[in-house]
Design a protein around this motif. Structure first.
Motif, PDB file in Angstrom:
ATOM      1  N   ILE A 166       0.848  -1.186   0.000  1.00  0.00           N
ATOM      2  CA  ILE A 166       0.000   0.000   0.000  1.00  0.00           C
ATOM      3  C   ILE A 166       0.888   1.241   0.000  1.00  0.00           C
ATOM      4  O   ILE A 166       1.879   1.297   0.715  1.00  0.00           O
ATOM      5  CB  ILE A 166      -0.953  -0.026   1.223  1.00  0.00           C
ATOM      6  CG1 ILE A 166      -1.870   1.188   1.262  1.00  0.00           C
ATOM      7  CG2 ILE A 166      -0.188  -0.176   2.525  1.00  0.00           C
ATOM      8  CD1 ILE A 166      -3.038   1.079   0.353  1.00  0.00           C
ATOM      9  N   GLY A 167       0.581   2.213  -0.872  1.00  0.00           N
ATOM     10  CA  GLY A 167       1.462   3.380  -0.951  1.00  0.00           C
ATOM     11  C   GLY A 167       0.867   4.517  -1.752  1.00  0.00           C
ATOM     12  O   GLY A 167      -0.306   4.509  -2.123  1.00  0.00           O
ATOM     13  N   ASN A 168       1.710   5.505  -2.020  1.00  0.00           N
ATOM     14  CA  ASN A 168       1.224   6.682  -2.744  1.00  0.00           C
ATOM     15  C   ASN A 168       0.950   6.387  -4.220  1.00  0.00           C
ATOM     16  O   ASN A 168       0.259   7.154  -4.890  1.00  0.00           O
ATOM     17  CB  ASN A 168       2.199   7.860  -2.602  1.00  0.00           C
ATOM     18  CG  ASN A 168       3.597   7.553  -3.096  1.00  0.00           C
ATOM     19  OD1 ASN A 168       3.902   6.423  -3.484  1.00  0.00           O
ATOM     20  ND2 ASN A 168       4.469   8.555  -3.090  1.00  0.00           N
ATOM     21  N   TYR A 169       1.456   5.264  -4.725  1.00  0.00           N
ATOM     22  CA  TYR A 169       1.195   4.904  -6.126  1.00  0.00           C
ATOM     23  C   TYR A 169      -0.290   4.601  -6.340  1.00  0.00           C
ATOM     24  O   TYR A 169      -0.802   4.679  -7.466  1.00  0.00           O
ATOM     25  CB  TYR A 169       2.042   3.690  -6.542  1.00  0.00           C
ATOM     26  CG  TYR A 169       1.514   2.377  -6.033  1.00  0.00           C
ATOM     27  CD1 TYR A 169       0.687   1.579  -6.819  1.00  0.00           C
ATOM     28  CD2 TYR A 169       1.818   1.929  -4.751  1.00  0.00           C
ATOM     29  CE1 TYR A 169       0.184   0.374  -6.343  1.00  0.00           C
ATOM     30  CE2 TYR A 169       1.320   0.738  -4.263  1.00  0.00           C
ATOM     31  CZ  TYR A 169       0.504  -0.043  -5.064  1.00  0.00           C
ATOM     32  OH  TYR A 169       0.001  -1.220  -4.582  1.00  0.00           O
ATOM     33  N   CYS A 170      -0.998   4.247  -5.243  1.00  0.00           N
ATOM     34  CA  CYS A 170      -2.437   3.950  -5.332  1.00  0.00           C
ATOM     35  C   CYS A 170      -3.225   4.868  -4.401  1.00  0.00           C
ATOM     36  O   CYS A 170      -4.340   4.523  -3.985  1.00  0.00           O
ATOM     37  CB  CYS A 170      -2.713   2.482  -5.004  1.00  0.00           C
ATOM     38  SG  CYS A 170      -2.258   1.997  -3.311  1.00  0.00           S
ATOM     39  N   ASP A 171      -2.614   6.028  -4.071  1.00  0.00           N
ATOM     40  CA  ASP A 171      -3.244   7.005  -3.166  1.00  0.00           C
ATOM     41  C   ASP A 171      -3.582   6.398  -1.812  1.00  0.00           C
ATOM     42  O   ASP A 171      -4.551   6.790  -1.162  1.00  0.00           O
ATOM     43  CB  ASP A 171      -4.503   7.604  -3.798  1.00  0.00           C
ATOM     44  CG  ASP A 171      -4.188   8.474  -5.000  1.00  0.00           C
ATOM     45  OD1 ASP A 171      -3.119   9.108  -4.998  1.00  0.00           O
ATOM     46  OD2 ASP A 171      -4.996   8.491  -5.941  1.00  0.00           O
ATOM     47  N   TRP A 172      -2.784   5.401  -1.396  1.00  0.00           N
ATOM     48  CA  TRP A 172      -2.940   4.753  -0.094  1.00  0.00           C
ATOM     49  C   TRP A 172      -4.326   4.124   0.073  1.00  0.00           C
ATOM     50  O   TRP A 172      -4.863   4.045   1.176  1.00  0.00           O
ATOM     51  CB  TRP A 172      -2.650   5.739   1.041  1.00  0.00           C
ATOM     52  CG  TRP A 172      -1.252   6.256   0.999  1.00  0.00           C
ATOM     53  CD1 TRP A 172      -0.828   7.434   0.421  1.00  0.00           C
ATOM     54  CD2 TRP A 172      -0.071   5.629   1.517  1.00  0.00           C
ATOM     55  NE1 TRP A 172       0.524   7.576   0.557  1.00  0.00           N
ATOM     56  CE2 TRP A 172       1.017   6.488   1.234  1.00  0.00           C
ATOM     57  CE3 TRP A 172       0.163   4.435   2.207  1.00  0.00           C
ATOM     58  CZ2 TRP A 172       2.316   6.179   1.592  1.00  0.00           C
ATOM     59  CZ3 TRP A 172       1.472   4.135   2.591  1.00  0.00           C
ATOM     60  CH2 TRP A 172       2.522   4.998   2.270  1.00  0.00           C
ATOM     61  N   GLU A 173      -4.897   3.706  -1.047  1.00  0.00           N
ATOM     62  CA  GLU A 173      -6.205   3.048  -1.021  1.00  0.00           C
ATOM     63  C   GLU A 173      -6.026   1.539  -1.201  1.00  0.00           C
ATOM     64  O   GLU A 173      -5.425   1.094  -2.183  1.00  0.00           O
ATOM     65  CB  GLU A 173      -7.096   3.592  -2.147  1.00  0.00           C
ATOM     66  CG  GLU A 173      -7.469   5.061  -1.999  1.00  0.00           C
ATOM     67  CD  GLU A 173      -8.491   5.274  -0.899  1.00  0.00           C
ATOM     68  OE1 GLU A 173      -9.129   4.279  -0.485  1.00  0.00           O
ATOM     69  OE2 GLU A 173      -8.636   6.416  -0.442  1.00  0.00           O
ATOM     70  N   PHE A 174      -6.556   0.750  -0.254  1.00  0.00           N
ATOM     71  CA  PHE A 174      -6.429  -0.704  -0.358  1.00  0.00           C
ATOM     72  C   PHE A 174      -7.138  -1.249  -1.592  1.00  0.00           C
ATOM     73  O   PHE A 174      -6.723  -2.249  -2.163  1.00  0.00           O
ATOM     74  CB  PHE A 174      -6.971  -1.372   0.912  1.00  0.00           C
ATOM     75  CG  PHE A 174      -6.024  -1.325   2.071  1.00  0.00           C
ATOM     76  CD1 PHE A 174      -4.965  -2.210   2.154  1.00  0.00           C
ATOM     77  CD2 PHE A 174      -6.174  -0.375   3.065  1.00  0.00           C
ATOM     78  CE1 PHE A 174      -4.080  -2.174   3.218  1.00  0.00           C
ATOM     79  CE2 PHE A 174      -5.297  -0.323   4.132  1.00  0.00           C
ATOM     80  CZ  PHE A 174      -4.247  -1.216   4.216  1.00  0.00           C
TER      81      PHE A 174
END
Length: 239
Positions: A166-174
């Motif tokens: 989980i990270g900023n590459y997916c806007d911290w969205e699971f």
């Protein structure tokens, strides 16, 4: 008496003309000061980037902010140049490497910095140095960077678990996070593998053993990690 008044007016006109103190035309405003800036940039600033100087002079509006291309001096140092018309002081401002606050300048350790401030019109060019960018945009014409990551897992990780990165590459969205099954290598070590499409760096991330922060990774002693994991630029090999 009329002659004396007439001669006095003539004399005053001559004095004003000689001293440059002629009365200001009604409604005429004094000239707006022009402030020149030269900002040295981090080495990883893209050569084709657009640098913004955003501040109260433009109501902190990116659409109205002055911009500069990236230039290089004789010592190969990258810099940007600006000329601003500043109607009032103090002038408060910051630099960004794109039209968004996620590209704002940081200190050398990646921490937030206070707004830069100039209390009155300077007599010379203002020289600034940008230590680091919070993030660097990738031009739309370029493809996202593929980052392959291999993470070794604790022995007590269930064999049927799903591992999340989980990270900023997916806007911290699971819901948008990449996942991996638990795998085992020839030495019996458990691991997870991920392939991420990264649009901008630095990449910040963590691992979880389920789709919730209740399952996030911790240190060996059970305490929280010191911040997020981070990759500053596209790696040549797997992490």
């Amino acid at each position: 008496m009329k002659k004396s008044l007439f001669y006095m007016l003539i004399l005053l006109s001559i004095v004003f003309a000689l001293t440059g103190c002629l009365p200001k035309t009604a409604g005429q405003e004094p000239p707006v000061p022009v402030v020149s800036f030269k900002a040295y940039l981090p080495e990883n600033t893209p050569d084709d980037a657009t640098i913004y100087i955003i501040g109260n002079y433009c109501n902190w509006d990116f659409d109205s902010a002055a911009t500069s291309t990236v230039k290089t001096d004789d010592e190969e140092k990258k810099y940007a140049e600006f000329e601003l018309q500043v109607a009032e002081f103090p002038l408060e401002y910051k630099y960004t490497v794109g039209p968004d606050w996620k590209y704002v300048e940081k200190d050398a350790d990646g921490n937030e910095i206070d707004d830069r401030k100039i209390d009155s019109a300077p007599e010379e060019v203002v020289i600034d140095t940008v230590a680091k960018w919070a993030a660097i945009p990738i031009p739309p014409s370029e493809e996202p960077t593929i980052v392959n990551i291999k993470a070794f897992l604790p022995e007590n990780t269930p064999d049927d678990a799903t591992i999340y990165i989980i990270g900023n590459y997916c806007d911290w969205e699971f819901g948008g996070a990449k996942t991996s099954d638990v795998k085992t290598d020839d030495e019996g070590k458990k691991y997870a593998e991920f392939e991420l499409q990264v649009a901008e760096f630095p990449l910040e991330y963590k691992y979880t053993v389920g789709p919730d922060w209740a399952y996030e990774e911790v240190k060996a002693d059970g305490s929280n990690l010191d911040g997020n994991r981070k990759i500053d630029s596209a790696p040549e090999e797997c992490s």
